[in-house]
Design an enzyme around this catalytic site. Structure first.
Site, PDB file in Angstrom:
ATOM      1  N   HIS A 226       0.746  -1.161  -0.036  1.00  0.00           N
ATOM      2  CA  HIS A 226      -0.155  -0.020   0.069  1.00  0.00           C
ATOM      3  C   HIS A 226       0.836   1.241  -0.021  1.00  0.00           C
ATOM      4  O   HIS A 226       1.069   1.664   1.049  1.00  0.00           O
ATOM      5  CB  HIS A 226      -1.020  -0.071   1.239  1.00  0.00           C
ATOM      6  CG  HIS A 226      -1.995   1.044   1.253  1.00  0.00           C
ATOM      7  ND1 HIS A 226      -3.129   0.814   1.991  1.00  0.00           N
ATOM      8  CD2 HIS A 226      -2.109   2.338   0.755  1.00  0.00           C
ATOM      9  CE1 HIS A 226      -3.771   1.958   1.600  1.00  0.00           C
ATOM     10  NE2 HIS A 226      -3.256   2.821   1.007  1.00  0.00           N
TER      11      HIS A 226
ATOM     12  N   LEU B  47       2.679   6.484  -4.815  1.00  0.00           N
ATOM     13  CA  LEU B  47       3.750   7.136  -5.456  1.00  0.00           C
ATOM     14  C   LEU B  47       3.685   8.308  -6.292  1.00  0.00           C
ATOM     15  O   LEU B  47       4.557   8.834  -6.816  1.00  0.00           O
ATOM     16  CB  LEU B  47       4.347   6.088  -6.172  1.00  0.00           C
ATOM     17  CG  LEU B  47       5.140   4.859  -5.572  1.00  0.00           C
ATOM     18  CD1 LEU B  47       5.605   3.747  -6.083  1.00  0.00           C
ATOM     19  CD2 LEU B  47       6.116   5.387  -4.332  1.00  0.00           C
ATOM     20  N   ARG B  48       2.243   8.697  -6.491  1.00  0.00           N
ATOM     21  CA  ARG B  48       1.877   9.846  -6.986  1.00  0.00           C
ATOM     22  C   ARG B  48       1.933  10.157  -8.599  1.00  0.00           C
ATOM     23  O   ARG B  48       1.269  10.937  -9.181  1.00  0.00           O
ATOM     24  CB  ARG B  48       2.470  11.169  -6.230  1.00  0.00           C
ATOM     25  CG  ARG B  48       2.047  11.283  -4.731  1.00  0.00           C
ATOM     26  CD  ARG B  48       0.695  11.216  -4.472  1.00  0.00           C
ATOM     27  NE  ARG B  48       0.418  11.484  -2.971  1.00  0.00           N
ATOM     28  CZ  ARG B  48      -0.699  10.945  -2.490  1.00  0.00           C
ATOM     29  NH1 ARG B  48      -1.350  10.324  -3.083  1.00  0.00           N
ATOM     30  NH2 ARG B  48      -0.923  11.461  -1.183  1.00  0.00           N
TER      31      ARG B  48
ATOM     32  N   HIS C 284     -10.965   0.494   1.435  1.00  0.00           N
ATOM     33  CA  HIS C 284     -10.749   1.467   2.193  1.00  0.00           C
ATOM     34  C   HIS C 284     -12.041   1.674   2.817  1.00  0.00           C
ATOM     35  O   HIS C 284     -13.141   2.234   2.287  1.00  0.00           O
ATOM     36  CB  HIS C 284     -10.264   2.654   1.296  1.00  0.00           C
ATOM     37  CG  HIS C 284     -10.271   4.125   2.050  1.00  0.00           C
ATOM     38  ND1 HIS C 284      -9.162   4.909   2.150  1.00  0.00           N
ATOM     39  CD2 HIS C 284     -11.357   4.583   2.769  1.00  0.00           C
ATOM     40  CE1 HIS C 284      -9.342   5.820   3.191  1.00  0.00           C
ATOM     41  NE2 HIS C 284     -10.726   5.760   3.233  1.00  0.00           N
TER      42      HIS C 284
ATOM     43  N   ASN D  27      -6.216   9.319   7.195  1.00  0.00           N
ATOM     44  CA  ASN D  27      -7.267   8.529   6.902  1.00  0.00           C
ATOM     45  C   ASN D  27      -7.289   7.105   6.717  1.00  0.00           C
ATOM     46  O   ASN D  27      -6.270   6.858   5.677  1.00  0.00           O
ATOM     47  CB  ASN D  27      -7.959   9.077   5.523  1.00  0.00           C
ATOM     48  CG  ASN D  27      -9.369   8.846   5.217  1.00  0.00           C
ATOM     49  OD1 ASN D  27      -9.987   8.304   6.183  1.00  0.00           O
ATOM     50  ND2 ASN D  27     -10.016   9.176   4.156  1.00  0.00           N
TER      51      ASN D  27
ATOM     52  N   ASP E 219       1.177   2.595   3.700  1.00  0.00           N
ATOM     53  CA  ASP E 219       0.227   3.697   3.352  1.00  0.00           C
ATOM     54  C   ASP E 219       0.864   4.989   3.078  1.00  0.00           C
ATOM     55  O   ASP E 219       0.473   6.152   3.369  1.00  0.00           O
ATOM     56  CB  ASP E 219      -1.065   3.917   4.222  1.00  0.00           C
ATOM     57  CG  ASP E 219      -2.157   4.794   3.665  1.00  0.00           C
ATOM     58  OD1 ASP E 219      -2.179   5.019   2.432  1.00  0.00           O
ATOM     59  OD2 ASP E 219      -3.167   5.236   4.274  1.00  0.00           O
TER      60      ASP E 219
END
Length: 448
Positions: free
Chosen positions: A56, A59-60, A174, A272, A299
């Site tokens: 999880h 890496l954008r 999620h 979150n 995360d």
């Protein structure tokens, strides 16, 4: 014999090996472990673990390169001992087609970690129609997730889990009920004191309960992301007793930090799901130790500094964690009386189990044994303090600024190639440090 990694035949000397008793010299040749020889004395070289696997990671790239790139994320991951990371789909564009999966793989080729794209569960993360699971599974995708968003629709989750059963893939949920959580930003018990909307644990538990029922009905593989409450632990434990095909993860920050600390430190710790009570922290720790929670997943959610230094309502959700995950988990598995770490358990929850869940056990989570690829990390007992200047990620929104740790990764090797550090006990250095991006551009529009 050469003791420089990556040059012909070389050796890691006087190390412990996770899963074995004793002290060993490891000989590596042509990317393969050629010998594991027992030696006398103490493991002055540290402990060798199979290369870590993160199920999880955000890496954008593409679309959020100000916060992280595949290259900078790979450097941070290698510094944390990781050799394999699963890259979540909430990029721009979303990783929701075979072409986009292939593009992520192309961009990640040759990096210091193997990047495994997670495909979105629904087209565009919109929660309206599921992706082409058949085509994506045929292209090698093993995990599907809208992480950052919950798939709230009952019928869509039913359809997804039915497809997971058909293709042997996993749906990573999620768990965040939109109806219950609404605009919540911090754990409900501390929200009133901060004057902000609360994010109650029931919002996580309601989704998990529903999804477990649908997993039982379909036989589909359900993986629950970032479990954060004692109630969620109880649901997962009961489901496993019934034999359901369910796995679960916990993050380093949910193992270590509480809602009280979030209230004290402010939006820098906005995440979150939110940090929970001390009771919840104790529950997820116990669940990790007893196997109810299968893995630790980071995360890792990088964000530019200005998006974490504003109000609770406007700050971004998310924390970075690739570089500190292992010392956190080592602390969880340390004997409180002696400080001795159960490295076999650490390897299980950070390498073997996540590799199995992600269906890459043929590549990763392999034993440190003769004939296996030289894909491992070395961790040493070393006191160090996490400071902003130490981060190799392009973003510095770690929850562990100023925290003292007792262990550190000093060498990471992928198929015989060093990706981080050295054989000496000196502080590790990255092979190719990333350039931090300018804080002037607009932040990426990623939800976490």
């Amino acid at each position: 014999m050469n003791t420089t990694p990556g040059h012909g035949t070389w050796r890691v000397e006087r190390v412990g090996v996770a899963g074995r008793t004793g002290v060993f010299d490891l000989t590596v040749e042509d990317g393969v472990i050629r010998a594991v020889d027992a030696v006398a004395g103490e493991p002055t070289g540290g402990t060798v673990l199979p290369g870590l696997v993160d199920l999880h990671t955000h890496l954008r790239e593409p679309g959020g390169e100000e916060a992280e790139t595949l290259a900078s994320g790979a450097v941070a991951a290698a510094a944390g001992g990781f050799t394999d990371v699963f890259a979540m789909a909430n990029t721009s564009p979303v990783t929701d087609t075979v072409a986009r999966v292939r593009e992520v793989r192309r961009r990640a080729r040759g990096l210091g970690v193997r990047v495994h794209p997670v495909a979105a569960a629904t087209a565009g993360l919109a929660g309206e129609a599921i992706v082409d699971v058949a085509a994506l599974a045929a292209a090698g995708v093993t995990v599907f997730s809208d992480d950052g968003k919950c798939v709230n629709d009952d019928n869509l989750v039913l359809e997804l889990l039915t497809a997971m059963a058909r293709y042997g893939t996993a749906f990573a949920q999620h768990a965040q009920s939109a109806a219950i959580v609404r605009d919540g930003v911090v754990n409900a018990p501390v929200a009133a004191g901060l004057g902000v909307p609360g994010w109650p644990g029931a919002g996580e538990e309601a989704v998990i309960g529903r999804d477990l029922a649908l997993a039982a009905a379909t036989g589909g593989r359900l993986h629950i992301c970032h479990v954060s409450t004692a109630g969620s632990v109880a649901l997962v434990r009961a489901a496993k007793r019934e034999g359901l095909s369910v796995t679960a993860e916990v993050t380093p920050h949910h193992l270590m930090l509480t809602d009280t600390q979030a209230a004290e430190r402010g939006p820098a710790l906005k995440v979150n799901p939110p940090l929970r009570s001390a009771t919840d922290v104790a529950a997820v720790r116990a669940a990790l130790r007893d196997g109810t929670i299968d893995v630790v997943a980071t995360d890792h959610a990088p964000h530019p500094a200005r998006t974490k230094t504003c109000s609770w309502l406007s700050a971004a959700f998310g924390l970075t964690s690739l570089e500190t995950a292992l010392p956190v988990v080592a602390e969880v598995f340390a004997d409180p009386a002696t400080g001795a770490v159960d490295w076999t358990a650490v390897a299980r929850v950070m390498s073997t189990a996540p590799a199995a869940i992600g269906r890459i056990a043929h590549l990763a989570g392999r034993p440190v044994a003769v004939g296996e690829p030289a894909t491992f990390c070395v961790v040493r007992p070393q006191a160090w303090r996490a400071e902003p200047a130490t981060w190799l990620s392009r973003s510095a929104n770690s929850p562990f600024h100023g925290r003292d740790f007792a262990h550190r990764v000093t060498l990471t090797v992928l198929e015989g190639r060093p990706t981080h550090g050295s054989l000496t006990p000196d502080p590790p250095t990255p092979m190719s440090p990333p350039r931090r991006s300018s804080p002037l551009a607009e932040p990426p529009s990623s939800p976490r």
